[in-house]
Motif scaffolding. Structure first.
Motif, PDB file in Angstrom:
ATOM      1  N   THR A 115      -6.635 -19.650 -25.439  1.00 16.48           N
ATOM      2  CA  THR A 115      -5.836 -19.257 -24.271  1.00 16.48           C
ATOM      3  C   THR A 115      -6.484 -18.119 -23.501  1.00 16.48           C
ATOM      4  O   THR A 115      -6.450 -18.095 -22.270  1.00 16.48           O
ATOM      5  CB  THR A 115      -4.428 -18.833 -24.714  1.00 16.48           C
ATOM      6  OG1 THR A 115      -3.777 -19.946 -25.336  1.00 16.48           O
ATOM      7  CG2 THR A 115      -3.589 -18.372 -23.537  1.00 16.48           C
ATOM      8  N   GLU A 142       1.458 -21.623 -22.277  1.00 18.84           N
ATOM      9  CA  GLU A 142       2.448 -22.635 -22.665  1.00 18.84           C
ATOM     10  C   GLU A 142       3.053 -23.338 -21.457  1.00 18.84           C
ATOM     11  O   GLU A 142       3.332 -24.543 -21.492  1.00 18.84           O
ATOM     12  CB  GLU A 142       3.545 -21.973 -23.499  1.00 18.84           C
ATOM     13  CG  GLU A 142       3.077 -21.492 -24.860  1.00 18.84           C
ATOM     14  CD  GLU A 142       4.082 -20.549 -25.520  1.00 18.84           C
ATOM     15  OE1 GLU A 142       5.162 -20.329 -24.921  1.00 18.84           O
ATOM     16  OE2 GLU A 142       3.792 -20.032 -26.615  1.00 18.84           O
ATOM     17  N   PHE A 143       3.266 -22.590 -20.371  1.00 17.14           N
ATOM     18  CA  PHE A 143       3.873 -23.155 -19.172  1.00 17.14           C
ATOM     19  C   PHE A 143       2.849 -23.830 -18.268  1.00 17.14           C
ATOM     20  O   PHE A 143       3.221 -24.372 -17.214  1.00 17.14           O
ATOM     21  CB  PHE A 143       4.600 -22.062 -18.374  1.00 17.14           C
ATOM     22  CG  PHE A 143       5.727 -21.403 -19.134  1.00 17.14           C
ATOM     23  CD1 PHE A 143       6.373 -22.047 -20.169  1.00 17.14           C
ATOM     24  CD2 PHE A 143       6.134 -20.115 -18.809  1.00 17.14           C
ATOM     25  CE1 PHE A 143       7.400 -21.438 -20.873  1.00 17.14           C
ATOM     26  CE2 PHE A 143       7.165 -19.493 -19.508  1.00 17.14           C
ATOM     27  CZ  PHE A 143       7.808 -20.155 -20.546  1.00 17.14           C
ATOM     28  N   LYS A 184       0.344 -15.669 -23.539  1.00 18.66           N
ATOM     29  CA  LYS A 184       0.644 -16.876 -24.309  1.00 18.66           C
ATOM     30  C   LYS A 184       1.627 -17.783 -23.559  1.00 18.66           C
ATOM     31  O   LYS A 184       1.456 -19.010 -23.503  1.00 18.66           O
ATOM     32  CB  LYS A 184       1.224 -16.506 -25.676  1.00 18.66           C
ATOM     33  CG  LYS A 184       0.193 -16.057 -26.699  1.00 18.66           C
ATOM     34  CD  LYS A 184       0.855 -15.804 -28.038  1.00 18.66           C
ATOM     35  CE  LYS A 184      -0.157 -15.507 -29.131  1.00 18.66           C
ATOM     36  NZ  LYS A 184       0.504 -15.266 -30.442  1.00 18.66           N
ATOM     37  N   GLN A 185       2.654 -17.175 -22.967  1.00 21.67           N
ATOM     38  CA  GLN A 185       3.646 -17.975 -22.253  1.00 21.67           C
ATOM     39  C   GLN A 185       3.072 -18.561 -20.969  1.00 21.67           C
ATOM     40  O   GLN A 185       3.446 -19.661 -20.563  1.00 21.67           O
ATOM     41  CB  GLN A 185       4.893 -17.132 -21.992  1.00 21.67           C
ATOM     42  CG  GLN A 185       5.691 -16.870 -23.263  1.00 21.67           C
ATOM     43  CD  GLN A 185       6.795 -15.838 -23.107  1.00 21.67           C
ATOM     44  OE1 GLN A 185       7.399 -15.712 -22.047  1.00 21.67           O
ATOM     45  NE2 GLN A 185       7.052 -15.080 -24.172  1.00 21.67           N
ATOM     46  N   SER A 191      10.617 -10.186 -24.752  1.00 20.89           N
ATOM     47  CA  SER A 191      10.131 -11.329 -25.529  1.00 20.89           C
ATOM     48  C   SER A 191      10.055 -12.613 -24.704  1.00 20.89           C
ATOM     49  O   SER A 191       9.241 -13.490 -25.001  1.00 20.89           O
ATOM     50  CB  SER A 191      11.037 -11.571 -26.751  1.00 20.89           C
ATOM     51  OG  SER A 191      12.369 -11.820 -26.329  1.00 20.89           O
ATOM     52  N   ASP A 192      10.850 -12.730 -23.670  1.00 19.96           N
ATOM     53  CA  ASP A 192      10.890 -13.943 -22.857  1.00 19.96           C
ATOM     54  C   ASP A 192      10.531 -13.594 -21.410  1.00 19.96           C
ATOM     55  O   ASP A 192      11.317 -12.994 -20.692  1.00 19.96           O
ATOM     56  CB  ASP A 192      12.284 -14.566 -22.919  1.00 19.96           C
ATOM     57  CG  ASP A 192      12.389 -15.860 -22.123  1.00 19.96           C
ATOM     58  OD1 ASP A 192      11.358 -16.303 -21.561  1.00 19.96           O
ATOM     59  OD2 ASP A 192      13.495 -16.413 -22.036  1.00 19.96           O
ATOM     60  N   LEU A 219       7.559 -15.140 -14.924  1.00 23.03           N
ATOM     61  CA  LEU A 219       6.433 -16.025 -14.659  1.00 23.03           C
ATOM     62  C   LEU A 219       6.782 -17.076 -13.613  1.00 23.03           C
ATOM     63  O   LEU A 219       5.922 -17.473 -12.815  1.00 23.03           O
ATOM     64  CB  LEU A 219       5.972 -16.686 -15.959  1.00 23.03           C
ATOM     65  CG  LEU A 219       5.412 -15.726 -17.017  1.00 23.03           C
ATOM     66  CD1 LEU A 219       5.085 -16.479 -18.300  1.00 23.03           C
ATOM     67  CD2 LEU A 219       4.177 -14.999 -16.503  1.00 23.03           C
ATOM     68  N   SER A 233       9.777 -15.888 -19.100  1.00 24.72           N
ATOM     69  CA  SER A 233       9.832 -17.116 -18.312  1.00 24.72           C
ATOM     70  C   SER A 233      10.313 -16.886 -16.886  1.00 24.72           C
ATOM     71  O   SER A 233       9.725 -17.418 -15.925  1.00 24.72           O
ATOM     72  CB  SER A 233      10.717 -18.155 -19.010  1.00 24.72           C
ATOM     73  OG  SER A 233      12.018 -17.641 -19.251  1.00 24.72           O
ATOM     74  N   ASN A 258       2.489 -11.676 -25.359  1.00 29.94           N
ATOM     75  CA  ASN A 258       3.531 -12.668 -25.091  1.00 29.94           C
ATOM     76  C   ASN A 258       3.412 -13.250 -23.692  1.00 29.94           C
ATOM     77  O   ASN A 258       3.587 -14.466 -23.490  1.00 29.94           O
ATOM     78  CB  ASN A 258       4.912 -12.036 -25.287  1.00 29.94           C
ATOM     79  CG  ASN A 258       5.237 -11.767 -26.741  1.00 29.94           C
ATOM     80  OD1 ASN A 258       4.677 -12.412 -27.634  1.00 29.94           O
ATOM     81  ND2 ASN A 258       6.112 -10.816 -27.003  1.00 29.94           N
ATOM     82  N   ALA A 259       3.111 -12.408 -22.711  1.00 32.10           N
ATOM     83  CA  ALA A 259       3.027 -12.884 -21.330  1.00 32.10           C
ATOM     84  C   ALA A 259       1.888 -13.878 -21.159  1.00 32.10           C
ATOM     85  O   ALA A 259       2.058 -14.941 -20.530  1.00 32.10           O
ATOM     86  CB  ALA A 259       2.860 -11.708 -20.376  1.00 32.10           C
TER      87      ALA A 259
END
Length: 401
Positions: free
Chosen positions: A266, A239-240, A235-236, A204-205, A210, A207, A232-233
């Protein structure tokens, strides 16, 4: 989880003997896929819907016997997938298993299928080992594989001058195979793999993964992940701010439902390789309309090709006059594949279906005319160019003589 029911009654002689030459007086098909996990949106009950459509379009019976359809949830666990497959073969007399939307499960079930002398048609798993070191006379790899996905997408990015790659990879058989195929194409075309990181399935995370990619100096992040993990990847990454900073995502397995979940704001410009898009031709649109009436949205490439795989199998049973594995496989192999999705497809001796593939690109929001108008076909990749050449396969069936 099991479900499904017989779709027609068997034809019977007055003395009670079935007219058909089908074993157990029924032709029984199982759809074994991810029904509840990270791939459920792109496989799941949509695959069951497509299989049911194929059975109903065929008339509900073959050789005078009913066609029965059941389904199960493999839960992305080889032990559970194998348990269901073994029960289907030993107790429920299933003749053929379709779907197998997890590479580790698909590899295990393919060997069990050979042992039990039944048929398996892998629709949604990607590992090239299915037609390589683990090939069998009883197994077919229907829709795509990781070689075709990597070759199409990596070649397109390399043509744009994106030569430095970092891979984010799901840590199981599918991801490992996809990264290996992608990295091989990068290097063959003169590019460089500057690093990689592996994430557990259903992460789920992303970060930390990435951050490593951003610090690597890569121009492209090759995403060897799928389903919810891919969503998720990407989208993140957005976001970053990694996409704005020039790290281009390249999805090595992406489907229509993934793009909708990410959103075009995105996903716009994301390039990937597919075997099917619902809005390609009048025939693809007609099937999509029928499917959407039942399932509420257009089919993914897995769901569309499930219809073709089941239909091809049933035609082979009819032509062979039996549901015994060897005669049916022989008919499947010798018959060209032609339907709304596939033109002049063929089955190679290693079990690889050779079909055209398509380089796709996610549209800009301003280009989209509706909820599912998300993609454009950039290029058609002929089947004999899309898939690994037979000469490079480790399958012993191709080494005879």
């Amino acid at each position: 989880m099991l479900g499904g029911a017989g779709l027609a009654a068997a034809a019977i002689w007055p003395g009670g003997r079935a007219l058909a030459q089908a074993s157990d007086n029924v032709v029984k098909i199982g759809v074994l896929d991810d029904m509840t996990g990270v791939f459920a949106d792109q496989q799941g009950m949509g695959d069951v819907v497509a299989a049911r459509m194929a059975v109903e379009d065929f008339g509900g019976r073959v050789l005078g016997a009913p066609i029965e359809l059941i389904y199960g949830d493999l839960q992305n666990r080889p032990d559970i997938g194998m348990g269901i497959a073994r029960r289907w073969y030993d107790q429920e007399k299933v003749d053929a298993i379709f779907g197998l939307g997890n590479s580790a499960v698909a590899l295990a079930v393919q060997q069990l299928t050979r042992e039990k002398n039944r048929i398996n048609v892998t629709v949604a798993a990607g590992t090239t080992d299915l037609t390589g070191t683990a090939c069998t006379p009883n197994g077919l790899h229907w829709t795509y594989d990781n070689y075709a996905l990597a070759r199409g997408t990596v070649s397109a990015m390399m043509a744009e001058g994106k030569r430095k790659w970092f891979f984010l990879t799901s840590d199981y058989a599918f991801g490992h195979s996809l990264e290996a195929n992608g990295a091989a194409v990068v290097r063959a075309l003169g590019g460089e793999v500057v690093g990689s990181t592996r994430a557990p399935l259903n992460e789920s995370d992303f970060s930390a993964h990435l951050l490593r990619a951003a610090q690597s100096g890569a121009q492209v992040l090759g995403l060897a992940v799928a389903g919810t993990d891919l969503i998720n990847a990407v989208k993140q990454m957005g976001e970053f701010g990694l996409i704005r900073r020039g790290l281009q995502p390249a999805a090595l397995l992406c489907l229509l439902t993934n793009i909708r979940a990410i959103g075009l704001e995105t996903a716009q410009g994301l390039v990937f390789t597919e075997a099917y898009y619902w809005d390609q031709t009048d025939e693809t649109r007609a099937f999509s309309t029928r499917f959407a009436r039942i399932h509420g949205r257009p089919p993914t490439m897995f769901q569309a090709s499930m219809w073709g795989a089941v239909t091809h199998y049933l035609n082979a049973v009819k032509a062979a006059g039996t549901d015994a594995a060897q005669p049916v496989m022989a008919k499947m192999r010798e018959t060209p594949i032609n339907d709304f999705m596939t033109r002049n497809g063929r089955i190679r001796e290693d079990g690889r279906i050779i079909r055209d593939m398509y380089l796709m690109r996610a549209k800009r929001p301003a280009q989209s005319r509706g909820e599912w108008d998300l993609l454009e076909v950039v290029q058609t990749i002929p089947g004999d160019q899309a898939f690994r050449p037979a000469a490079e396969s480790e399958c012993q069936a191709l080494r005879r003589g």
